[in-house]
Design a protein around this motif. Structure first.
Motif, PDB file in Angstrom:
ATOM      1  N   ILE A  82       0.834  -1.209   0.000  1.00 39.57           N
ATOM      2  CA  ILE A  82       0.000   0.000   0.000  1.00 39.57           C
ATOM      3  C   ILE A  82       0.866   1.255   0.000  1.00 39.57           C
ATOM      4  N   LEU A  83       1.890   1.221   0.844  1.00 35.13           N
ATOM      5  CA  LEU A  83       2.796   2.376   0.943  1.00 35.13           C
ATOM      6  C   LEU A  83       3.525   2.590  -0.381  1.00 35.13           C
ATOM      7  N   ASN A  84       4.005   1.468  -0.958  1.00 34.16           N
ATOM      8  CA  ASN A  84       4.758   1.534  -2.201  1.00 34.16           C
ATOM      9  C   ASN A  84       3.904   2.066  -3.353  1.00 34.16           C
ATOM     10  N   LEU A  85       2.637   1.642  -3.394  1.00 31.66           N
ATOM     11  CA  LEU A  85       1.758   2.068  -4.478  1.00 31.66           C
ATOM     12  C   LEU A  85       1.337   3.528  -4.342  1.00 31.66           C
ATOM     13  N   GLY A  86       1.602   4.076  -3.153  1.00 29.81           N
ATOM     14  CA  GLY A  86       1.266   5.477  -2.942  1.00 29.81           C
ATOM     15  C   GLY A  86      -0.170   5.692  -2.497  1.00 29.81           C
ATOM     16  N   TYR A  87      -0.745   4.675  -1.894  1.00 36.11           N
ATOM     17  CA  TYR A  87      -2.121   4.824  -1.419  1.00 36.11           C
ATOM     18  C   TYR A  87      -2.194   4.979   0.095  1.00 36.11           C
ATOM     19  N   TRP A  88      -1.094   5.413   0.711  1.00 38.04           N
ATOM     20  CA  TRP A  88      -1.075   5.467   2.172  1.00 38.04           C
ATOM     21  C   TRP A  88      -2.121   6.427   2.732  1.00 38.04           C
ATOM     22  N   LEU A  89      -2.123   7.652   2.224  1.00 38.12           N
ATOM     23  CA  LEU A  89      -3.066   8.636   2.754  1.00 38.12           C
ATOM     24  C   LEU A  89      -4.531   8.235   2.480  1.00 38.12           C
ATOM     25  N   PRO A  90      -4.879   7.847   1.212  1.00 37.27           N
ATOM     26  CA  PRO A  90      -6.260   7.387   1.001  1.00 37.27           C
ATOM     27  C   PRO A  90      -6.642   6.225   1.918  1.00 37.27           C
ATOM     28  N   MET A  91      -5.673   5.331   2.165  1.00 34.27           N
ATOM     29  CA  MET A  91      -5.952   4.187   3.048  1.00 34.27           C
ATOM     30  C   MET A  91      -6.297   4.680   4.456  1.00 34.27           C
ATOM     31  N   ILE A  92      -5.486   5.637   4.949  1.00 32.78           N
ATOM     32  CA  ILE A  92      -5.747   6.201   6.281  1.00 32.78           C
ATOM     33  C   ILE A  92      -7.123   6.878   6.307  1.00 32.78           C
ATOM     34  N   GLU A  93      -7.430   7.590   5.232  1.00 34.04           N
ATOM     35  CA  GLU A  93      -8.723   8.285   5.175  1.00 34.04           C
ATOM     36  C   GLU A  93      -9.882   7.282   5.211  1.00 34.04           C
TER      37      GLU A  93
END
Lengths: 284, 299
Positions: A82-93
């Protein structure tokens, strides 16, 4: 429509009711909206304060303690992706959205479930309403939700609460009803008062079922994130929605996979929480 | 006389389930027959073990549950130390159940989410007894049933016999005058059953409670009962000391019930030793002739 044909005016009635509610309760809705918004922002703020890598390690440790080594490896790899794909912030949201809506569902659902289980007449009344809430297409709730709470994360949360709340209530009622009558009789034979019977026997024995309800509630609210994004809720749902509207197949799948990883993690953790108390035993 | 005061009195007690069934009320005790208990008169005296025996469906469980009002009688009076339970308020009834009458059940009666010690504490907890006192009393009664060391086990970790002992300990911890036992040993295998019967008799000699014991096993009834009541089709058809039931059966049903008793168990039962030699001889003679008859048919 032909003239003179009689039609029950459900649509008109609901329109008028929604309008009336919007006008008369707007200040309450605004306050509620503000509260939810602040809660979500706070959770997002706190979670983004922690370094993602540290958070991944913490989650892996939680998975190890509660579930198994395999689950902790899955967590480590999954969240790294998730972090690598760049979806960290959307995931947190998305997580905060789910978290807040589940907490509200629990706070409403368990008491309603308990009260309904104590009064047969009441449960006759609540069960059809719950069926109605669950089977009505979730999109339908979005429109009045926008009227009440305007565009943003709050109508999304409200819609997902309406959608996932019934599972908590239903499984709370079921759990309490399933307590063997022999055990209830034991309670009576010791002269328990109604609240003692409820809190010392019925609710503890119903706990695994109630936890299954909470687990379902989490899954259902996760399934609502895409729908919630249509009214402006941020997060993974918004990513999926954007990908769909722009026909970016790959991007859509990426965001979808992230939802799946989050879902598996939350599911396994809450499943384990439900039976952690008396391990393999205590099943009747 | 050993029994001077009547602690439980049943006067014309009747339970008709048809009324409840018609209303489709789910009663605590499911019953197929509508008239479960009809017109029972019975006095149970302080300090005795009274055994109710009867086949399944004879209404003995229902009768037992009417003593602590788990089943509400349709007619008649239940007197606990002279007070009519039917005229008590709900709170008074709760107090009676907390302090006067405790109950031991057949099976699945332990709370699965609680440890052994907190299961035993349960009755005291309901009464609002302080934690330290509760634990002290619970440990004491756990020791009485010989299960010290198992305080923090969960019920599912214990064998059936041990679970029944915990159930007994829970009833003892409440320190009530009356203990109702609903087929408490019926589900156990013979050896454990015998051990528990002996333990119960042993405990009774120390605590001298009033015990109402339900069973369908005549050997068990003879072994532990000071007096025995035979139930059939909702009626108590004969009440008497073990030897009276054996020597003077009132009708065919009681005769049939007492026919195939275990002679060895009879001789080892404590009531047998306290009989006069005349009565002993009578009993042995009765069963001897039976055995001889039996031998003849075999030949």
């Amino acid at each position: 429509m032909e003239k003179g044909h009689f039609k029950i005016s459900i649509a008109d009635t609901i329109d008028q009711t929604v309008e009336w509610i919007t006008i008369n309760f707007s200040s309450i809705f605004d306050r509620f909206s503000l509260l939810i918004d602040n809660c979500i922002n706070l959770i997002i703020y706190v979670l983004t304060l922690i370094n993602p890598i540290v958070l991944i390690i913490i989650l892996s440790i939680i998975a190890y303690i509660l579930v198994s080594v395999y689950m902790s490896i899955f967590t480590l790899i999954g969240f790294s992706i998730i972090l690598n794909l760049g979806y960290w912030l959307p995931m947190i949201e998305t997580f905060s959205l789910v978290f807040v809506s589940v907490i509200i569902s629990i706070l409403l659902g368990i008491p309603i479930g308990i009260i309904s289980s104590q009064h047969k007449q009441l449960s006759k009344f609540t069960l059809p309403i719950l069926d109605f809430m669950q089977t009505m297409p979730a999109f339908v709730y979005l429109i009045p939700a926008i009227f009440f709470f305007s565009i943003g994360v709050v109508p999304g949360i409200v819609a997902s609460i309406i959608f996932s709340l019934p599972s908590v209530i239903k499984l709370t009622i079921l759990g309490i009803k399933q307590v063997p009558k022999e055990i209830i009789e034991v309670g009576h034979s010791f002269g328990t008062k109604t609240h003692q019977l409820l809190f010392k026997i019925q609710i503890p024995l119903a706990m695994p079922t109630i936890m299954a309800g909470i687990n379902q509630c989490i899954m259902l609210s996760l399934s609502m994130v895409v729908i919630a994004s249509m009214v402006g809720a941020p997060g993974l749902g918004a990513e999926v929605y954007r990908a769909v509207t722009q026909i970016e197949i790959g991007k859509g799948f990426e965001a979808g996979i992230v939802i799946v990883i989050l879902a598996i993690f939350l599911d396994r953790i809450t499943q384990k929480l439900s039976i952690i108390k008396w391990k393999d035993g205590g099943r009747l | 006389m050993k029994y001077e005061s009547c602690i439980i009195g049943l006067k014309n007690v009747t339970k008709d389930f048809s009324i409840a069934n018609r209303k489709k009320n789910t009663n605590l005790k499911e019953n197929h027959e509508d008239l479960a208990v009809s017109d029972v008169n019975l006095n149970i005296y302080k300090g005795e073990i009274f055994v109710l025996i009867g086949s399944s469906g004879s209404g003995k469980s229902t009768l037992l549950r009417m003593i602590n009002n788990l089943v509400i009688p349709t007619e008649g009076e239940v007197l606990i130390e002279g007070r009519n339970t039917q005229k008590m308020s709900h709170n008074e009834m709760l107090t009676i159940r907390q302090k006067k009458i405790s109950m031991v059940f057949q099976s699945i009666s332990l709370l699965p989410h609680r440890t052994v010690i907190s299961n035993i504490e349960f009755g005291l907890e309901v009464q609002g007894v302080k934690k330290s006192l509760r634990i002290k009393k619970a440990k004491e009664s756990l020791r009485l049933v010989g299960l010290n060391g198992y305080e923090y086990h969960y019920p599912h970790q214990l064998s059936g016999g041990m679970q029944q002992r915990v159930g007994l300990a829970r009833a003892i911890a409440n320190d009530t005058d009356i203990i109702l036992m609903d087929e408490a040993f019926s589900a156990l295998d013979p050896i454990i059953k015998r051990d528990l019967q002996n333990q119960l008799l042993d405990l009774q000699s120390k605590l001298s409670k009033t015990i109402v014991f339900i069973t369908h096993d005549i050997d068990e009834a003879l072994k532990i009962g000071d007096r025995i009541g035979v139930m059939s089709q909702g009626k108590v058809i004969q009440v008497g000391k073990p030897e009276e039931i054996l020597l003077e059966p009132i009708n065919e049903y009681v005769k049939k019930l007492t026919n195939d008793i275990n002679l060895q168990k009879l001789i080892s039962a404590s009531f047998f030793h306290s009989l006069t030699s005349e009565a002993k001889e009578k009993l042995i003679k009765k069963y001897n002739t039976q055995i001889e008859k039996l031998l003849e048919t075999v030949k």
